[in-house]
Design a protein around this motif. Structure first.
Motif, PDB file in Angstrom:
ATOM      1  N   ASN A 201       0.826  -1.210   0.000  1.00 52.59           N
ATOM      2  CA  ASN A 201       0.000   0.000   0.000  1.00 52.59           C
ATOM      3  C   ASN A 201       0.864   1.267   0.000  1.00 52.59           C
ATOM      4  O   ASN A 201       0.520   2.266  -0.627  1.00 52.59           O
ATOM      5  CB  ASN A 201      -0.943  -0.015   1.203  1.00 52.59           C
ATOM      6  CG  ASN A 201      -1.988  -1.114   1.095  1.00 52.59           C
ATOM      7  OD1 ASN A 201      -2.358  -1.523  -0.007  1.00 52.59           O
ATOM      8  ND2 ASN A 201      -2.434  -1.629   2.222  1.00 52.59           N
ATOM      9  N   ILE A 202       1.985   1.225   0.702  1.00 50.37           N
ATOM     10  CA  ILE A 202       2.919   2.357   0.659  1.00 50.37           C
ATOM     11  C   ILE A 202       3.469   2.521  -0.751  1.00 50.37           C
ATOM     12  O   ILE A 202       3.578   3.632  -1.274  1.00 50.37           O
ATOM     13  CB  ILE A 202       4.063   2.149   1.672  1.00 50.37           C
ATOM     14  CG1 ILE A 202       3.535   2.250   3.102  1.00 50.37           C
ATOM     15  CG2 ILE A 202       5.176   3.185   1.448  1.00 50.37           C
ATOM     16  CD1 ILE A 202       4.569   1.909   4.166  1.00 50.37           C
ATOM     17  N   SER A 203       3.807   1.391  -1.369  1.00 45.90           N
ATOM     18  CA  SER A 203       4.338   1.425  -2.732  1.00 45.90           C
ATOM     19  C   SER A 203       3.350   2.060  -3.698  1.00 45.90           C
ATOM     20  O   SER A 203       3.723   2.879  -4.552  1.00 45.90           O
ATOM     21  CB  SER A 203       4.686   0.008  -3.190  1.00 45.90           C
ATOM     22  OG  SER A 203       5.106  -0.011  -4.539  1.00 45.90           O
ATOM     23  N   GLN A 204       2.090   1.702  -3.574  1.00 43.43           N
ATOM     24  CA  GLN A 204       1.067   2.273  -4.449  1.00 43.43           C
ATOM     25  C   GLN A 204       0.900   3.773  -4.224  1.00 43.43           C
ATOM     26  O   GLN A 204       0.613   4.518  -5.154  1.00 43.43           O
ATOM     27  CB  GLN A 204      -0.258   1.544  -4.225  1.00 43.43           C
ATOM     28  CG  GLN A 204      -0.249   0.104  -4.705  1.00 43.43           C
ATOM     29  CD  GLN A 204      -1.575  -0.593  -4.454  1.00 43.43           C
ATOM     30  OE1 GLN A 204      -2.454  -0.081  -3.762  1.00 43.43           O
ATOM     31  NE2 GLN A 204      -1.737  -1.779  -5.030  1.00 43.43           N
ATOM     32  N   ALA A 205       1.114   4.211  -2.972  1.00 41.70           N
ATOM     33  CA  ALA A 205       0.939   5.628  -2.648  1.00 41.70           C
ATOM     34  C   ALA A 205       2.152   6.475  -3.032  1.00 41.70           C
ATOM     35  O   ALA A 205       2.006   7.660  -3.361  1.00 41.70           O
ATOM     36  CB  ALA A 205       0.655   5.788  -1.151  1.00 41.70           C
ATOM     37  N   THR A 206       3.340   5.871  -2.999  1.00 40.80           N
ATOM     38  CA  THR A 206       4.558   6.650  -3.189  1.00 40.80           C
ATOM     39  C   THR A 206       5.311   6.326  -4.472  1.00 40.80           C
ATOM     40  O   THR A 206       6.191   7.093  -4.874  1.00 40.80           O
ATOM     41  CB  THR A 206       5.526   6.417  -2.011  1.00 40.80           C
ATOM     42  OG1 THR A 206       5.938   5.038  -2.008  1.00 40.80           O
ATOM     43  CG2 THR A 206       4.867   6.756  -0.680  1.00 40.80           C
ATOM     44  N   GLY A 207       5.013   5.180  -5.080  1.00 41.08           N
ATOM     45  CA  GLY A 207       5.744   4.758  -6.261  1.00 41.08           C
ATOM     46  C   GLY A 207       7.058   4.056  -5.953  1.00 41.08           C
ATOM     47  O   GLY A 207       7.785   3.655  -6.861  1.00 41.08           O
ATOM     48  N   GLU A 208       7.374   3.896  -4.670  1.00 39.65           N
ATOM     49  CA  GLU A 208       8.593   3.192  -4.285  1.00 39.65           C
ATOM     50  C   GLU A 208       8.405   1.677  -4.416  1.00 39.65           C
ATOM     51  O   GLU A 208       7.267   1.175  -4.483  1.00 39.65           O
ATOM     52  CB  GLU A 208       8.961   3.511  -2.828  1.00 39.65           C
ATOM     53  CG  GLU A 208       9.195   4.982  -2.548  1.00 39.65           C
ATOM     54  CD  GLU A 208       9.401   5.248  -1.067  1.00 39.65           C
ATOM     55  OE1 GLU A 208      10.195   6.137  -0.742  1.00 39.65           O
ATOM     56  OE2 GLU A 208       8.764   4.559  -0.236  1.00 39.65           O
ATOM     57  N   GLU A 209       9.506   0.950  -4.425  1.00 40.27           N
ATOM     58  CA  GLU A 209       9.421  -0.500  -4.387  1.00 40.27           C
ATOM     59  C   GLU A 209       8.821  -0.938  -3.056  1.00 40.27           C
ATOM     60  O   GLU A 209       9.004  -0.276  -2.032  1.00 40.27           O
ATOM     61  CB  GLU A 209      10.809  -1.131  -4.538  1.00 40.27           C
ATOM     62  CG  GLU A 209      11.421  -0.993  -5.920  1.00 40.27           C
ATOM     63  CD  GLU A 209      12.729  -1.755  -6.010  1.00 40.27           C
ATOM     64  OE1 GLU A 209      12.695  -2.999  -5.949  1.00 40.27           O
ATOM     65  OE2 GLU A 209      13.777  -1.097  -6.129  1.00 40.27           O
ATOM     66  N   GLN A 393      -4.536   4.613  11.780  1.00 44.40           N
ATOM     67  CA  GLN A 393      -3.433   4.214  10.902  1.00 44.40           C
ATOM     68  C   GLN A 393      -3.713   2.860  10.245  1.00 44.40           C
ATOM     69  O   GLN A 393      -3.398   2.658   9.065  1.00 44.40           O
ATOM     70  CB  GLN A 393      -2.120   4.167  11.693  1.00 44.40           C
ATOM     71  CG  GLN A 393      -1.615   5.524  12.171  1.00 44.40           C
ATOM     72  CD  GLN A 393      -1.161   6.392  11.012  1.00 44.40           C
ATOM     73  OE1 GLN A 393      -1.954   6.808  10.159  1.00 44.40           O
ATOM     74  NE2 GLN A 393       0.124   6.690  10.975  1.00 44.40           N
ATOM     75  N   ARG A 394      -4.290   1.949  10.997  1.00 42.81           N
ATOM     76  CA  ARG A 394      -4.637   0.646  10.409  1.00 42.81           C
ATOM     77  C   ARG A 394      -5.693   0.809   9.309  1.00 42.81           C
ATOM     78  O   ARG A 394      -5.606   0.162   8.256  1.00 42.81           O
ATOM     79  CB  ARG A 394      -5.163  -0.299  11.493  1.00 42.81           C
ATOM     80  CG  ARG A 394      -4.119  -0.763  12.472  1.00 42.81           C
ATOM     81  CD  ARG A 394      -4.686  -1.805  13.425  1.00 42.81           C
ATOM     82  NE  ARG A 394      -3.726  -2.169  14.462  1.00 42.81           N
ATOM     83  CZ  ARG A 394      -3.941  -3.091  15.389  1.00 42.81           C
ATOM     84  NH1 ARG A 394      -5.104  -3.737  15.418  1.00 42.81           N
ATOM     85  NH2 ARG A 394      -3.018  -3.361  16.298  1.00 42.81           N
ATOM     86  N   GLU A 395      -6.660   1.638   9.567  1.00 45.24           N
ATOM     87  CA  GLU A 395      -7.713   1.865   8.580  1.00 45.24           C
ATOM     88  C   GLU A 395      -7.129   2.404   7.278  1.00 45.24           C
ATOM     89  O   GLU A 395      -7.572   2.050   6.182  1.00 45.24           O
ATOM     90  CB  GLU A 395      -8.737   2.859   9.145  1.00 45.24           C
ATOM     91  CG  GLU A 395      -9.870   3.214   8.203  1.00 45.24           C
ATOM     92  CD  GLU A 395     -10.855   2.086   7.974  1.00 45.24           C
ATOM     93  OE1 GLU A 395     -11.575   2.124   6.954  1.00 45.24           O
ATOM     94  OE2 GLU A 395     -10.905   1.176   8.818  1.00 45.24           O
ATOM     95  N   LYS A 396      -6.095   3.219   7.404  1.00 47.27           N
ATOM     96  CA  LYS A 396      -5.503   3.848   6.232  1.00 47.27           C
ATOM     97  C   LYS A 396      -4.542   2.929   5.493  1.00 47.27           C
ATOM     98  O   LYS A 396      -4.489   2.952   4.255  1.00 47.27           O
ATOM     99  CB  LYS A 396      -4.792   5.135   6.660  1.00 47.27           C
ATOM    100  CG  LYS A 396      -4.183   5.928   5.502  1.00 47.27           C
ATOM    101  CD  LYS A 396      -3.579   7.237   6.005  1.00 47.27           C
ATOM    102  CE  LYS A 396      -2.980   8.048   4.856  1.00 47.27           C
ATOM    103  NZ  LYS A 396      -2.385   9.328   5.342  1.00 47.27           N
ATOM    104  N   TRP A 397      -3.785   2.113   6.234  1.00 48.18           N
ATOM    105  CA  TRP A 397      -2.656   1.415   5.619  1.00 48.18           C
ATOM    106  C   TRP A 397      -2.776  -0.106   5.550  1.00 48.18           C
ATOM    107  O   TRP A 397      -1.951  -0.749   4.893  1.00 48.18           O
ATOM    108  CB  TRP A 397      -1.357   1.787   6.353  1.00 48.18           C
ATOM    109  CG  TRP A 397      -1.018   3.229   6.161  1.00 48.18           C
ATOM    110  CD1 TRP A 397      -1.130   4.229   7.074  1.00 48.18           C
ATOM    111  CD2 TRP A 397      -0.530   3.838   4.963  1.00 48.18           C
ATOM    112  NE1 TRP A 397      -0.742   5.427   6.533  1.00 48.18           N
ATOM    113  CE2 TRP A 397      -0.362   5.216   5.229  1.00 48.18           C
ATOM    114  CE3 TRP A 397      -0.210   3.352   3.690  1.00 48.18           C
ATOM    115  CZ2 TRP A 397       0.101   6.112   4.275  1.00 48.18           C
ATOM    116  CZ3 TRP A 397       0.262   4.240   2.730  1.00 48.18           C
ATOM    117  CH2 TRP A 397       0.417   5.600   3.028  1.00 48.18           C
TER     118      TRP A 397
END
Length: 447
Positions: A201-209, A393-397
């Motif tokens: 989910n972080i990857s989708q939000a930031t474009g990072e691996e 935070q859990r709801e978001k990530w």
């Protein structure tokens, strides 16, 4: 807070993994000296202990190895002595979890509970001998591996005294000793799914691996089990979701060095790791601090605690904790005595028995309340605020798919469809890890 203060406040984390890990490494403590008076009376507090969740039952436990039963006719109310390790109650970790289980037994089963904390390692054997010699206790509960050697010396002297050793096992089997151990791969596999989902989910939000990692302690068997379970969970997620989340596992070689944990996590952050699982005791407190500082610089990163609920330390970045339910082990041991079911041998606890799990709102609040009562909760936070932030935070990530896969795998484990193998040597461990990296989930399971 300064690092030194943070390390002191979370000494609980160090106690947890030092207690768990060093017993497997054949750590030897010499215990001699005098005793001390116990703290008598049933314990009470302002917090409400949460009950175990996530398993089908909390008792009876699954006995892997048993010896003959030890039974005595009860002519008085059952009295239980809980011997903490030297950290004592209020450690926000093993001892508080043990007290939670004993308090529950006092309330639900009507037993009298006495708590005692040895003043030092040197007096542990004499404290245990004095308690055993008194004949006052129907059960003596020993919290943590530091009691292993004293118990091995004392138990043979008092064959009618029942003992429960938590998170360790005696090297010889005694009819009057029940040793409670945990199947760590099970909880680590659920954590692996959560970590992979957050990283994706972080990857989708930031474009990072998408990279999930772990800061681990020593390269020894208990950590092999955590490693296998964690990587299994990451790969389980990848195969179910069609993702390619990478997992980075780093051994620090230490369980007592938060500075090393911080520099290790900082290096992993530079490598693109964004989700960190702490399995290094006090060392991974430094990991918590590194992630917190990275978040303050605008990096989207999270930590995951282990054994007790550690979200209270920094609820913005510590999003969940894997739990080792010491309270369930203590409660089960006491209930077995009450029900006349006590047996010597090894008692195995996992998800099915409610001995492992993931932190929920109730236990997050419980530990945040203890932190508040002992002056350890970060300034500006209340227990309710900790829960609110973590849930937000859990709801978001953490996605619905992530939770669905956690529940799916959890049920497979509880139902016995999945049983993790326990490697007996480093070559087997290395082979399992390599197979898991290649996507072979079956390599981690019993055939």
């Amino acid at each position: 807070m300064a690092l030194a203060s943070n390390s002191r406040l979370l000494i609980a984390a160090g106690a947890v993994f030092l207690l768990l890990i060093l017993v497997a490494a054949a750590f030897v403590i010499t215990s001699r000296g005098g005793g001390e008076a116990p703290e008598t009376g049933r314990a009470t507090g302002t917090t409400t202990p949460p009950e175990a969740t996530g398993g089908e039952t909390t008792t009876p436990a699954a006995y892997e190895v048993t010896t003959s039963s030890v039974t005595t006719e009860q002519t008085k109310p059952i009295t239980v002595l809980v011997l903490f390790d030297v950290g004592g109650r209020g450690d926000l970790s093993f001892n508080d979890m043990a007290a939670l289980g004993a308090d529950r037994a006092a309330e639900e089963l009507g037993v009298d509970v006495v708590f005692q904390t040895p003043q030092s390692l040197a007096v542990m054997e004499s404290v245990l001998d004095a308690a055993s010699r008194s004949g006052e206790y129907d059960l003596i509960v020993l919290v943590g591996f530091l009691w292993q050697e004293p118990l091995e010396k004392v138990a043979p002297r008092y064959p009618e005294q029942k003992y429960a050793l938590i998170d360790a096992a005696t090297r010889e089997r005694y009819d009057n000793v029940a040793s409670y151990l945990f199947r760590e791969q099970e909880v680590a596999s659920l954590v692996g799914i959560i970590a992979a989902d957050i990283a994706n989910n972080i990857s989708q939000a930031t474009g990072e691996e998408a990279k999930a990692g772990a800061v681990a302690g020593m390269d020894i068997p208990p950590l092999w089990r955590f490693h296998i379970g964690y990587l299994y969970g990451v790969q389980y997620y990848n195969q179910a979701m069609g993702t390619d989340v990478e997992m980075v596992w780093t051994y620090t070689g230490r369980f007592d060095d938060p500075t090393l944990g911080k520099t290790t996590a900082e290096q992993m952050l530079q490598q693109g790791v964004r989700v960190f699982y702490g399995v290094a005791g006090l060392t991974h407190v430094g990991m918590f601090n590194a992630v917190k500082e990275a978040a303050s610089r605008g990096v989207t990163a999270f930590s995951i605690g282990q054994d007790a609920s550690q979200e209270w330390y920094d609820p913005q970045t510590i999003i969940i904790s894997g739990l080792k339910r010491v309270d369930v082990a203590v409660y089960t041991a006491i209930k077995d005595v009450v029900d006349g079911r006590f047996r010597g041998g090894i008692v195995s606890l996992g998800l099915k028995e409610g001995g492992l799990g993931l932190s929920d709102e109730e236990i997050i609040k419980y530990f945040a309340e203890i932190a508040a009562e002992t002056g350890q909760l970060p300034e500006g936070l209340t227990p309710e605020k900790v829960v609110e932030i973590v849930m937000s935070q859990r709801e978001k990530w953490i996605s619905d798919d992530g939770w669905r896969l956690v529940e799916e795998l959890k049920q497979k484990i509880i139902n016995g469809e999945i049983k993790f193998v326990t490697p007996q040597d480093h070559d087997t461990y290395d082979s399992i890890i390599e197979e898991l990296k290649a996507g072979n989930l079956e390599a981690a399971l019993e055939s």
